[in-house]
Design a protein around this motif. Structure first.
Motif, PDB file in Angstrom:
ATOM      1  N   VAL A   1     -55.734  15.739 -53.780  1.00 18.28           N
ATOM      2  CA  VAL A   1     -55.196  16.965 -53.179  1.00 18.28           C
ATOM      3  C   VAL A   1     -54.311  17.666 -54.203  1.00 18.28           C
ATOM      4  O   VAL A   1     -53.329  17.105 -54.683  1.00 18.28           O
ATOM      5  N   ASP A   2     -54.706  18.875 -54.550  1.00 18.38           N
ATOM      6  CA  ASP A   2     -53.906  19.748 -55.417  1.00 18.38           C
ATOM      7  C   ASP A   2     -52.999  20.539 -54.485  1.00 18.38           C
ATOM      8  O   ASP A   2     -53.435  21.492 -53.841  1.00 18.38           O
ATOM      9  N   LEU A   3     -51.749  20.118 -54.395  1.00 18.65           N
ATOM     10  CA  LEU A   3     -50.848  20.598 -53.351  1.00 18.65           C
ATOM     11  C   LEU A   3     -49.908  21.687 -53.839  1.00 18.65           C
ATOM     12  O   LEU A   3     -49.250  21.548 -54.862  1.00 18.65           O
ATOM     13  N   GLU A   4     -49.847  22.761 -53.066  1.00 14.67           N
ATOM     14  CA  GLU A   4     -48.859  23.815 -53.275  1.00 14.67           C
ATOM     15  C   GLU A   4     -47.927  23.795 -52.064  1.00 14.67           C
ATOM     16  O   GLU A   4     -48.390  23.877 -50.919  1.00 14.67           O
ATOM     17  N   VAL A   5     -46.642  23.684 -52.324  1.00 18.25           N
ATOM     18  CA  VAL A   5     -45.640  23.660 -51.258  1.00 18.25           C
ATOM     19  C   VAL A   5     -44.869  24.971 -51.305  1.00 18.25           C
ATOM     20  O   VAL A   5     -44.266  25.307 -52.319  1.00 18.25           O
ATOM     21  N   ILE A   6     -44.917  25.702 -50.205  1.00 16.21           N
ATOM     22  CA  ILE A   6     -44.187  26.967 -50.107  1.00 16.21           C
ATOM     23  C   ILE A   6     -43.125  26.819 -49.029  1.00 16.21           C
ATOM     24  O   ILE A   6     -43.449  26.613 -47.856  1.00 16.21           O
ATOM     25  N   GLU A   7     -41.874  26.886 -49.439  1.00 18.93           N
ATOM     26  CA  GLU A   7     -40.789  26.875 -48.462  1.00 18.93           C
ATOM     27  C   GLU A   7     -40.702  28.292 -47.889  1.00 18.93           C
ATOM     28  O   GLU A   7     -40.099  29.177 -48.482  1.00 18.93           O
ATOM     29  N   TYR A   8     -41.312  28.463 -46.730  1.00 16.73           N
ATOM     30  CA  TYR A   8     -41.520  29.809 -46.194  1.00 16.73           C
ATOM     31  C   TYR A   8     -40.235  30.526 -45.774  1.00 16.73           C
ATOM     32  O   TYR A   8     -40.235  31.751 -45.642  1.00 16.73           O
ATOM     33  N   LEU A   9     -39.148  29.813 -45.575  1.00 15.47           N
ATOM     34  CA  LEU A   9     -37.896  30.502 -45.263  1.00 15.47           C
ATOM     35  C   LEU A   9     -37.314  31.162 -46.512  1.00 15.47           C
ATOM     36  O   LEU A   9     -36.610  32.163 -46.416  1.00 15.47           O
ATOM     37  N   ARG A  10     -37.606  30.590 -47.676  1.00 12.59           N
ATOM     38  CA  ARG A  10     -37.174  31.180 -48.948  1.00 12.59           C
ATOM     39  C   ARG A  10     -38.183  32.176 -49.500  1.00 12.59           C
ATOM     40  O   ARG A  10     -37.811  33.141 -50.161  1.00 12.59           O
TER      41      ARG A  10
END
Length: 114
Positions: free
Chosen positions: A27-36
């Motif tokens: 899994v090539d994972l992108e993490v987006i902290e959507y509050l920021r």
């Protein structure tokens, strides 16, 4: 496989879903902290469309005023506008892969798109 999680590190369900994704090989994972880094209105609309759900089904009701504002029965445009203005109204976590999008509540729901 590419996977993007719209994540809130303060949320237990979001952390659990992230852990499932991190434990999965390939899994090539992108993490987006959507509050920021909130999604655009167009991206939100696409995520809900791809998940097969109405935007109002993705409204966070816990510790928000969404119900009082009538967002649970509002039209898509009203809900999307509210979410863009106040990203805390977005229920999490949303995960997107080539196989689709899921609101991962419970976290194991992510398995459907891996």
């Amino acid at each position: 496989m590419k996977a993007t999680i719209w994540h809130n590190p303060e949320c237990g369900k979001s952390r659990a879903t992230l852990a499932i994704l991190q434990a999965r090989d390939g899994v090539d994972l992108e993490v987006i902290e959507y509050l920021r880094n909130p999604p655009t209105r167009a991206k939100l609309a696409q995520l809900y469309r791809s998940a097969g759900m109405a935007p109002r089904e993705g409204v966070r009701t816990f510790k928000t005023d969404a119900e009082e504002r009538g967002l649970l029965s509002a039209d898509d445009d009203t809900v999307l506008d509210a979410m863009v203005a106040e990203p805390r109204l977005i229920e999490r976590p949303l995960v997107e892969t080539d196989k689709g999008v899921r609101l991962c509540r419970p976290p194991e729901t992510v398995e459907e798109i891996l």
